[in-house]
Design a protein around this motif. Structure first.
Motif, PDB file in Angstrom:
ATOM      1  N   ASP A  93      18.245   7.211   6.494  1.00 31.46           N
ATOM      2  CA  ASP A  93      18.923   6.230   5.558  1.00 31.46           C
ATOM      3  C   ASP A  93      17.739   5.674   4.558  1.00 31.46           C
ATOM      4  OD1 ASP A  93      20.148   4.243   4.239  1.00 31.46           O
ATOM      5  OD2 ASP A  93      20.151   2.504   5.854  1.00 31.46           O
ATOM      6  N   ASN A  94      17.754   6.157   3.298  1.00 31.00           N
ATOM      7  CA  ASN A  94      16.768   5.791   2.289  1.00 31.00           C
ATOM      8  C   ASN A  94      16.911   4.478   1.972  1.00 31.00           C
ATOM      9  OD1 ASN A  94      18.675   6.092   0.311  1.00 31.00           O
ATOM     10  ND2 ASN A  94      17.811   7.904  -0.531  1.00 31.00           N
ATOM     11  N   ASN A  95      17.692   3.671   2.251  1.00 32.51           N
ATOM     12  CA  ASN A  95      18.090   2.112   1.835  1.00 32.51           C
ATOM     13  C   ASN A  95      17.328   1.376   2.950  1.00 32.51           C
ATOM     14  OD1 ASN A  95      19.480   2.674  -0.567  1.00 32.51           O
ATOM     15  ND2 ASN A  95      21.117   2.819   0.574  1.00 32.51           N
ATOM     16  N   HIS A  96      16.866   1.981   3.944  1.00 29.78           N
ATOM     17  CA  HIS A  96      16.024   1.314   4.994  1.00 29.78           C
ATOM     18  C   HIS A  96      14.641   1.770   5.105  1.00 29.78           C
ATOM     19  CE1 HIS A  96      14.938   0.840   9.381  1.00 29.78           C
ATOM     20  NE2 HIS A  96      14.635  -0.358   9.054  1.00 29.78           N
ATOM     21  N   PHE A  97      13.845   1.034   4.760  1.00 32.09           N
ATOM     22  CA  PHE A  97      12.246   1.296   4.730  1.00 32.09           C
ATOM     23  C   PHE A  97      11.412   0.349   5.087  1.00 32.09           C
ATOM     24  CE2 PHE A  97      14.212   0.017   0.426  1.00 32.09           C
ATOM     25  CZ  PHE A  97      13.102  -0.860   0.306  1.00 32.09           C
ATOM     26  N   PHE A  98      10.015   0.668   5.351  1.00 31.45           N
ATOM     27  CA  PHE A  98       8.918  -0.219   5.688  1.00 31.45           C
ATOM     28  C   PHE A  98       8.020  -0.067   4.490  1.00 31.45           C
ATOM     29  CE2 PHE A  98      11.295   0.239   9.823  1.00 31.45           C
ATOM     30  CZ  PHE A  98      11.024  -1.009  10.175  1.00 31.45           C
ATOM     31  N   VAL A  99       7.376  -1.469   4.271  1.00 35.88           N
ATOM     32  CA  VAL A  99       6.124  -1.245   3.356  1.00 35.88           C
ATOM     33  C   VAL A  99       4.977  -2.145   3.944  1.00 35.88           C
ATOM     34  CG1 VAL A  99       5.251  -2.175   1.202  1.00 35.88           C
ATOM     35  CG2 VAL A  99       7.724  -1.473   1.509  1.00 35.88           C
ATOM     36  N   SER A 100       3.834  -1.238   3.985  1.00 36.48           N
ATOM     37  CA  SER A 100       2.573  -2.042   4.597  1.00 36.48           C
ATOM     38  C   SER A 100       1.921  -2.512   3.499  1.00 36.48           C
ATOM     39  CB  SER A 100       1.760  -0.932   5.061  1.00 36.48           C
ATOM     40  OG  SER A 100       1.248   0.039   4.055  1.00 36.48           O
ATOM     41  N   SER A 101       1.124  -3.695   4.083  1.00 32.51           N
ATOM     42  CA  SER A 101       0.551  -4.328   2.757  1.00 32.51           C
ATOM     43  C   SER A 101      -0.975  -4.533   3.451  1.00 32.51           C
ATOM     44  CB  SER A 101       1.091  -5.602   2.837  1.00 32.51           C
ATOM     45  OG  SER A 101       0.041  -6.866   2.237  1.00 32.51           O
TER      46      SER A 101
ATOM     47  N   MET B 272       0.864  -1.101  -0.053  1.00 31.84           N
ATOM     48  CA  MET B 272       0.011  -0.041  -0.077  1.00 31.84           C
ATOM     49  C   MET B 272       0.894   1.214   0.117  1.00 31.84           C
ATOM     50  SD  MET B 272      -2.998  -1.116  -0.349  1.00 31.84           S
ATOM     51  CE  MET B 272      -3.844   0.612  -0.096  1.00 31.84           C
ATOM     52  N   ASN B 273       1.934   1.348   0.747  1.00 39.49           N
ATOM     53  CA  ASN B 273       2.707   2.493   0.733  1.00 39.49           C
ATOM     54  C   ASN B 273       4.009   2.324   1.617  1.00 39.49           C
ATOM     55  OD1 ASN B 273       1.904   2.542   3.801  1.00 39.49           O
ATOM     56  ND2 ASN B 273       2.527   4.744   3.700  1.00 39.49           N
ATOM     57  N   VAL B 274       5.133   3.305   1.490  1.00 37.31           N
ATOM     58  CA  VAL B 274       6.432   3.014   1.742  1.00 37.31           C
ATOM     59  C   VAL B 274       6.494   4.140   2.811  1.00 37.31           C
ATOM     60  CG1 VAL B 274       8.607   2.794   1.215  1.00 37.31           C
ATOM     61  CG2 VAL B 274       7.242   1.873  -0.568  1.00 37.31           C
ATOM     62  N   ALA B 275       7.409   3.826   3.927  1.00 38.34           N
ATOM     63  CA  ALA B 275       7.923   4.688   4.890  1.00 38.34           C
ATOM     64  C   ALA B 275       9.192   4.316   4.867  1.00 38.34           C
ATOM     65  CB  ALA B 275       7.175   4.410   6.159  1.00 38.34           C
TER      66      ALA B 275
ATOM     67  N   ASP C 240      -2.076   0.058   6.205  1.00 40.59           N
ATOM     68  CA  ASP C 240      -1.809   1.177   5.187  1.00 40.59           C
ATOM     69  C   ASP C 240      -1.062   1.978   6.070  1.00 40.59           C
ATOM     70  OD1 ASP C 240      -1.945   2.741   3.069  1.00 40.59           O
ATOM     71  OD2 ASP C 240      -3.898   2.967   2.871  1.00 40.59           O
ATOM     72  N   GLY C 241      -0.891   3.297   5.461  1.00 37.42           N
ATOM     73  CA  GLY C 241      -0.441   4.664   6.065  1.00 37.42           C
ATOM     74  C   GLY C 241       0.987   4.597   6.931  1.00 37.42           C
ATOM     75  N   ALA C 242       1.689   3.506   6.569  1.00 35.74           N
ATOM     76  CA  ALA C 242       3.022   3.773   7.394  1.00 35.74           C
ATOM     77  C   ALA C 242       3.870   5.044   7.326  1.00 35.74           C
ATOM     78  CB  ALA C 242       4.028   2.610   6.942  1.00 35.74           C
ATOM     79  N   VAL C 243       4.204   5.543   8.241  1.00 33.58           N
ATOM     80  CA  VAL C 243       4.764   6.816   8.396  1.00 33.58           C
ATOM     81  C   VAL C 243       5.778   6.943   9.689  1.00 33.58           C
ATOM     82  CG1 VAL C 243       2.723   7.884   9.465  1.00 33.58           C
ATOM     83  CG2 VAL C 243       4.447   9.281   8.083  1.00 33.58           C
ATOM     84  N   PHE C 244       6.868   7.562   9.468  1.00 32.17           N
ATOM     85  CA  PHE C 244       7.876   7.751  10.597  1.00 32.17           C
ATOM     86  C   PHE C 244       7.556   9.133  11.391  1.00 32.17           C
ATOM     87  CE2 PHE C 244      10.688   4.680   8.449  1.00 32.17           C
ATOM     88  CZ  PHE C 244      10.919   3.939   9.817  1.00 32.17           C
ATOM     89  N   ASP C 245       7.746   9.180  12.571  1.00 31.96           N
ATOM     90  CA  ASP C 245       7.682  10.435  13.191  1.00 31.96           C
ATOM     91  C   ASP C 245       9.059  10.956  13.338  1.00 31.96           C
ATOM     92  OD1 ASP C 245       8.701   9.165  15.319  1.00 31.96           O
ATOM     93  OD2 ASP C 245       6.842   9.438  16.690  1.00 31.96           O
ATOM     94  N   GLN C 246       9.299  12.139  14.016  1.00 29.99           N
ATOM     95  CA  GLN C 246      10.612  12.637  14.145  1.00 29.99           C
ATOM     96  C   GLN C 246      11.431  11.938  15.028  1.00 29.99           C
ATOM     97  OE1 GLN C 246       9.962  16.861  15.258  1.00 29.99           O
ATOM     98  NE2 GLN C 246       9.538  17.391  13.383  1.00 29.99           N
ATOM     99  N   GLN C 247      10.951  10.992  15.804  1.00 24.80           N
ATOM    100  CA  GLN C 247      11.786  10.274  16.640  1.00 24.80           C
ATOM    101  C   GLN C 247      12.033   8.844  16.305  1.00 24.80           C
ATOM    102  OE1 GLN C 247       8.716  11.942  18.157  1.00 24.80           O
ATOM    103  NE2 GLN C 247      10.422  13.879  18.563  1.00 24.80           N
TER     104      GLN C 247
END
Length: 782
Positions: free
Chosen positions: A398-406, A390-393, A445-452
């Motif tokens: 480090d933009n080689n480290h990410f999470f993907v929601s399904s 659904m989306n990528v956080a 859905d909606g995976a997103v990082f906060d500032q922490q």
């Protein structure tokens, strides 16, 4: 002669004085397609090229040097979503059929559009299944009958409705054998004399019953003086006495090319000559189409995920096999996109009431190169299906480290662009919607990082709708009754005005927006503020000029974005809504707003912006303008306040591949805007990008500006609202402008609209208060 030489020396000196930092820049206002070539299913050949269709995209391979060429709306095609191609050696043209019935003829002199079928008003499907060339006509097998093209006039000559009483028949293919034209449907084979001038009259078409085998008819062709029939997965050959001989079983498809009959089964391709001697090709994967180049004794094979394969065998020697496969995204399903710096992430998910069961691939585009992580590589490690990303956080550090929601199979973590971890109902707080089939119904859905560095994700049909993976690797959850067990939770937006405030979409079936403030205490909900907005109330004036409040209940809430002023824009099935003063969103009397566009008449009336349009995507560019994608009307570029339409791109007036826009993402560095449509991905170089914090790598492109160039010159690397003055080398003012974020443009003309003379020009750049400044040089050759 001396004067010419001096000029060359001078120009050469000027060139050496200018710094060139313009590598792979896309010209302002130019379009690029980014299509997948991972599933080649059809090919056709001309004397010099092999043409191929992959997921509706067209490319070619040069037979001599193997070079690739790509065809799209950016270089002349009149559509997207190609379903059929066939090369006509008589007219030396490639006939291209699109899914909407539009037709192009690609020849040595360019592309000629044949829009007759596309323009025809009809309720039946315009799908074309097969193309047959005969003399100066093309017979198109359609869902309703046969369309005959006059290839000289480039127009529809006739339409044959060949069923009883001129009823519609879904014709799968046609062939001509012994002066008889055969038209095959699943249940019936119709025939008529090809010399009959009244073939438009159904009465001249008859159907026979003496056909071999059982099951659906699948294909018919004339080859080697025989009629060849595919039925029920078996291939039959008609003998001279009209009897039928079984030829092969387990047949998926076949094709005739230059005296060779290619028959495709699951694992083997059989190649027959006109005497029906056969040889086989093994171990090359699934083959769906073939062309034989008789001059070079080479077979070209449509090899699906392997691209195009050339196969040449001389006698008993080892075959020479070559592969031709362009690099591109994994599939043409850009459901969601996001940028991290200049790196684009694309995922091909999708859902509505239930998931689409699309393979969970990750597509990444950086520095002009596509890199794909395929679902199968993940499935091989997890042992479970990987669907509907659904989306990528992306990790901000480090933009080689990410999470993907399904939306169905959980949460996936990637490190160094490689799958690393799978989170599901067993090893996390994630919940499944179906207890007896848990691995397919973890709907996120909606995976997103906060500032922490904490990762938030929405969990559909769960008691706790918000899940959090903390930066230390521990899981927690937030339970709010307003979204407990909501059937379709979507994106999460973290406010750029207050990072404690999160906006969560409820997309459908109880649609609305859930807003909560966690007060920086993720483990303590007692101090949280929260509200669910299903009713969007906004002020407007009645006929007497009094302010009244009107409420709307959207049936779907598709997307959300926040602009640089903190205004939240929400896309619904009844247009966009704006949420200002969002700190007050919890108040009972809080109201949103809608943009009113005055009508271009004398009525003093106005209409709401894109009212009743399904707004599927909203993106904010470096000038705080709004790119708005719709389900049926293409893309709009609106001014920062939404009052002015700056651009409106559709599939008719631009290279936009489709008017059904799924997603939009803006490259924050270059300003290139990527549009994900239901026909694939295309990009447009806009004139706005995110502003720099200080003048650093400021340069202009193209540079030098060569004679004959008619586009704009772009100055990039600027700060917000940079005042740009273009002067000649003597200091005379030529042009003055203000940047859109980090970009400013100059048309190469002076204040009177005349092209400037050859010379060096200075772009003198200063921020709004004059405390920062820089100069870059531009060489113009006219």
């Amino acid at each position: 002669m001396r004067h010419t030489n001096n000029k060359i020396i001078i120009i050469g000196f000027l060139l050496s004085a200018i710094s060139f930092s313009v590598m792979a820049q896309v010209a302002m206002g130019k379009w690029r397609t980014h299509l997948s070539y991972n599933n080649v299913t059809q090919i056709a050949q001309s004397p010099n090229k092999i043409f191929a269709v992959s997921q509706g995209a067209l490319f070619s391979v040069d037979k001599q040097d193997g070079s690739l060429y790509f065809y799209s709306k950016t270089n002349g095609l009149n559509g997207s979503g190609i379903t059929n191609i066939e090369y006509n050696p008589t007219t030396q043209e490639l006939l291209i059929i699109y899914s909407n019935g539009n037709i192009d003829a690609l020849g040595n002199n360019g592309i000629i559009n044949i829009p007759d079928l596309y323009n025809k008003q009809m309720s039946a499907s315009k799908a074309v299944h097969h193309i047959l060339f005969y003399q100066k006509k093309a017979y198109l097998s359609c869902d309703f009958g046969i369309v005959v093209l006059n290839l000289d006039k480039k127009e529809v000559a006739d339409t044959y409705y060949i069923g009883p009483n001129a009823s519609q028949v879904a014709v799968l293919n046609t062939t001509i054998h012994n002066a008889t034209i055969y038209a095959l449907s699943k249940s019936t084979i119709y025939q008529a004399s090809i010399t009959e001038p009244q073939l438009v009259n159904y009465a001249y078409w008859t159907s026979g019953t003496s056909w071999p085998g059982t099951g659906d008819f699948q294909g018919i062709v004339s080859f080697g003086g025989k009629l060849i029939l595919q039925r029920g997965g078996k291939l039959y050959k008609q003998e001279n006495d009209n009897s039928w001989t079984p030829l092969l079983v387990g047949v998926n498809a076949f094709n005739v090319s230059n005296g060779s009959l290619a028959v495709f089964t699951d694992n083997v391709t059989y190649l027959y000559d006109t005497s029906f001697n056969a040889k086989t090709i093994n171990n090359l994967g699934t083959i769906t189409d073939a062309e034989y180049d008789a001059q070079n004794s080479t077979y070209y094979l449509a090899a699906n995920s392997s691209g195009i394969i050339s196969y040449k065998q001389t006698g008993s020697e080892t075959p020479v096999v070559n592969y031709f496969k362009p690099v591109g995204p994994a599939v043409n399903i850009p459901w969601d996109m996001t940028f991290s710096g200049k790196k684009l992430f694309v995922v091909p998910g999708g859902r509505w009431a239930s998931q689409n069961f699309t393979n969970g691939d990750v597509m990444m585009y950086e520095a002009g190169v596509w890199t794909n992580i395929y679902a199968k590589t993940i499935q091989d490690k997890t042992g479970h299906l990987v669907n509907d990303f659904m989306n990528v956080a992306v990790d901000p550090l480090d933009n080689n480290h990410f999470f993907v929601s399904s939306y169905g199979t959980g949460l996936y973590e990637f490190k160094n662009n490689t799958f690393a971890n799978w989170y599901n109902h067993l090893n996390s707080k994630l919940e499944t919607a179906v207890a007896n089939d848990p691995y397919r119904y973890i709907r996120l859905d909606g995976a997103v990082f906060d500032q922490q560095g904490n990762l938030f994700v929405s969990n559909t049909s769960a008691a706790a709708g918000i899940k959090i993976l903390a930066s230390n690797g521990t899981w927690s959850q937030l339970t709010y009754p307003a979204i407990a067990s909501k059937p379709t939770l979507g994106k999460i937006l973290i406010s750029n005005q207050n990072v404690n405030q999160k906006w969560v979409l409820s997309v459908r079936s109880q649609p609305g927006i859930f807003v909560f403030d966690d007060n920086k205490t993720l483990t303590d909900q007692s101090d949280d503020k929260a509200i669910f907005l299903s009713k969007f109330t906004y002020p407007e004036q009645d006929k007497t000029g009094n302010t009244i409040h009107t409420s709307q209940y959207p049936s779907a809430v598709y997307c959300i974005a926040q602009d640089k002023n903190g205004v939240v824009w929400v896309g619904t099935d009844i247009g966009p809504f704006l949420f200002n003063n969002i700190s007050k969103v919890y108040n009972d009397d809080y109201t949103c707003s809608r943009v009113k566009i005055p009508r271009a008449d004398s009525t003093n009336l106005a209409d709401y912006l894109l009212v009743n349009e399904h707004i599927k995507a909203i993106a904010i560019d470096g000038a705080n303008r709004k790119w708005i994608g719709t389900e049926n009307s293409g893309v709009y570029l609106m001014s920062a306040n939404g009052q002015q339409t700056i651009q409106h791109f559709t599939s008719t007036n631009s290279p936009l591949l489709s008017d059904n826009v799924l997603s939009i993402a803006v490259n924050p560095v270059t300003g290139e805007v990527f549009f994900g449509t239901d026909q694939g991905l295309v990009s447009y170089q806009s004139d706005a990008a995110d502003a720099e914090s200080a003048f650093g790598n400021v340069y202009a492109y193209p540079n030098p500006v060569r004679q004959g160039y008619s586009g704009v010159i772009t100055i990039t690397g600027l700060v917000e609202n940079t005042q740009v003055k273009i002067t000649d080398i003597a200091g005379n003012l030529v042009c003055e402008t203000v940047s859109n974020g980090s970009l400013a443009t100059w048309n190469g003309k002076d204040a009177n609209g005349r092209k400037v003379n050859t010379g060096i020009y200075l772009a003198i750049c200063a921020n709004a208060d004059g405390t920062l400044s820089t100069i870059t040089k531009i060489l113009v050759i006219n």
